[in-house]
Design an enzyme around this catalytic site. Structure first.
Site, PDB file in Angstrom:
ATOM      1  N   ASP B  17       0.860  -1.183   0.000  1.00 26.85           N
ATOM      2  CA  ASP B  17       0.000   0.000   0.000  1.00 26.85           C
ATOM      3  C   ASP B  17       0.897   1.234   0.000  1.00 26.85           C
ATOM      4  OD1 ASP B  17      -2.493   1.493   0.360  1.00 26.85           O
ATOM      5  OD2 ASP B  17      -1.833   1.864   2.395  1.00 26.85           O
ATOM      6  N   SER B  18       0.286   2.397  -0.247  1.00 27.64           N
ATOM      7  CA  SER B  18       1.051   3.641  -0.173  1.00 27.64           C
ATOM      8  C   SER B  18       1.484   3.958   1.257  1.00 27.64           C
ATOM      9  CB  SER B  18       0.186   4.790  -0.693  1.00 27.64           C
ATOM     10  OG  SER B  18      -0.978   4.913   0.099  1.00 27.64           O
ATOM     11  N   CYS B  80      -4.220  -1.176  -2.176  1.00 28.74           N
ATOM     12  CA  CYS B  80      -4.391   0.273  -2.326  1.00 28.74           C
ATOM     13  C   CYS B  80      -5.262   0.464  -3.559  1.00 28.74           C
ATOM     14  CB  CYS B  80      -3.012   0.911  -2.530  1.00 28.74           C
ATOM     15  SG  CYS B  80      -3.031   2.605  -3.157  1.00 28.74           S
ATOM     16  N   GLU B 159      -5.998  10.503   8.989  1.00 30.16           N
ATOM     17  CA  GLU B 159      -4.620  10.431   9.493  1.00 30.16           C
ATOM     18  C   GLU B 159      -4.388  11.376  10.670  1.00 30.16           C
ATOM     19  OE1 GLU B 159      -1.651  10.197   6.404  1.00 30.16           O
ATOM     20  OE2 GLU B 159      -2.374   8.157   6.091  1.00 30.16           O
ATOM     21  N   CYS B 191     -11.350   3.440  -0.865  1.00 28.97           N
ATOM     22  CA  CYS B 191     -10.028   3.856  -0.386  1.00 28.97           C
ATOM     23  C   CYS B 191      -9.854   3.168   0.964  1.00 28.97           C
ATOM     24  CB  CYS B 191      -9.975   5.374  -0.240  1.00 28.97           C
ATOM     25  SG  CYS B 191      -8.494   5.967   0.614  1.00 28.97           S
ATOM     26  N   HIS B 193      -8.606   3.891   3.646  1.00 24.81           N
ATOM     27  CA  HIS B 193      -8.815   4.644   4.886  1.00 24.81           C
ATOM     28  C   HIS B 193     -10.296   4.748   5.276  1.00 24.81           C
ATOM     29  CE1 HIS B 193      -4.705   6.049   4.288  1.00 24.81           C
ATOM     30  NE2 HIS B 193      -4.745   6.654   5.452  1.00 24.81           N
TER      31      HIS B 193
END
Lengths: 278, 278
Positions: B17-18, B80, B159, B191, B193
């Protein structure tokens, strides 16, 4: 001999940033030194820098400096607070041309501006964690009380264009309340994106607090440095079309549009390069 | 011969993932296939991926796959959405082990779930711009009406830990109003997140809208793929201490703390590698 010196004097200034933010510094250089040429690099493939480590940001800065040197720049400006905080002292060691960051100029202005010795700094996590503004300010003014506050959401809010928005107001108000409670009379906008939120920050902090924009101060420091090193270019030497050159590591077209909206003139072209190869 | 096959079967699964988002996918793999080992890579030096170009994301994905191959992984999961959208088809071409992304599984579930054929997708700019969810959904259900909405501020808000916050509510509400107005009955959290904002999104969209979490569906698809390829590991082979290995390109300690809060067990160590060298 004279000819060689002249070709160096007429070489462009290298300016770099993690992305578009450093254009506010380039804009000040253009305003204050309209004859100078500029090679700008924005690291749009690895943006942002503010939440990454010192090692990584120093490595990225070295790659960018190697690239700028291939373009024969006569001096370099690190137009990014995080890279200035983390990398300037490291990269200075093995560089044979003048280099400066945005921190010192901002710190000098803050010391000049403060009446009560209480200075606030807002910036990325990296800039605030480095404590560099406090270090530099206290070298000049040991009695200063410096309070730093990381504002990680302001950059994405600016990049989304929410410059005048209730959400940005709310987030900025949360970040700034801590500094207001400390009665700072001077606030350094320690990230190149923040001048775009100047009116919101001014309103929240109040009219009595002086806002310092390091971009403006850095261009003044650069001019003094070039004069000292006898590196001011001869007027009219740079051709308008090649006077300002823009490079990025990703999304060249998006950068061109953004740069045209920030700078006093239209940007025709941005070139994409593979910065990891430098 | 049997021995060689067994050593391949018992090799770990590569997941990348990023940054930290893909840990929600790793968590599902751990839940659904507790015997399998995992090598996780998070590209924390170049995060985020969502606002970068296809070329750049494909190049980054190739570097990461070269790294994972040095760790002898038997299969790879691109955990991702942006990298799945941009790079999966490209990297598949020259790869000799199975690889899957998170898009197909999410799309399949959306098609199964929708009653009125109106499906919403939320994701990064890159994922939405690629149009890939729409393409894959329409392959299966040509009559579907798919509406995508890029939500670039949700990742920084997550985040920053603002999972239950009035600002996150306001921003999410702005993004989702467009999809609500289109009467979607199914919404893909496109996504990694976004599952962390599930309760907020559920409240804003209403009880009647089904939320699809591709992480969960991807683990199911992975299990089926490993079974088909005869790559399911033998139970009890992996030693607990080396069963899950974590690598990042920056800020290893920060990652360790975050991973420990997401995964069912404490993460002891994360190793930092220089991904640009792969």
């Amino acid at each position: 001999m004279t000819e060689k010196i002249e070709s160096i004097r007429n070489a462009p200034i290298g300016v770099f940033d993690s992305g578009v933010g450093g254009l506010t510094v380039a804009r000040e250089i253009i305003r204050q030194m309209p004859d100078e040429g500029i090679i700008y690099f924005g690291d749009t493939a690895r943006v942002p820098y503010g939440n990454k480590s010192k090692d990584t940001i120093t490595r990225y800065s070295r790659q960018i400096i190697r690239f700028l040197k291939t373009r024969q720049v006569k001096a370099i400006v690190i137009a990014c607070n995080t890279a200035s905080a983390y990398a300037l002292e490291e990269v200075k060691k093995d560089l044979d041309i003048p280099i400066l960051g945005v921190i010192r100029a901002g710190a000098v202005s803050a010391v000049k501006a403060t009446q009560n010795g209480k200075v606030g700094i807002i910036g990325t996590e990296g800039t605030i964690r480095s404590g560099i503004y406090e270090t530099v300010i206290k070298e000049m003014m040991p009695s200063a009380r410096v309070s730093g506050k990381a504002c990680p959401l302001l950059v994405p809010l600016v990049e989304e264009g929410l410059l005048h928005d209730s959400v940005t107001d709310e987030i900025a108000s949360r970040y700034l309340s801590e500094l207001k409670a400390k009665y700072v009379d001077t606030l350094v906008l320690g990230c190149t994106h923040y001048p775009l939120l100047r009116s919101t920050i001014k309103r929240l902090m109040g009219e009595d607090v002086t806002l310092i924009n390091p971009a403006y101060e850095t261009a003044i420091e650069l001019k003094a440095l070039l004069e000292k090193e006898d590196l001011i270019c001869c007027p009219g030497v740079c051709q308008p079309q090649e006077k300002y050159q823009f490079y990025v590591s990703d999304l060249a077209e998006k950068f061109t549009n953004f740069a045209s909206s920030i700078l006093p003139q239209q940007v025709k072209e941005t070139k994409k390069i593979d910065i990891e190869n430098y």
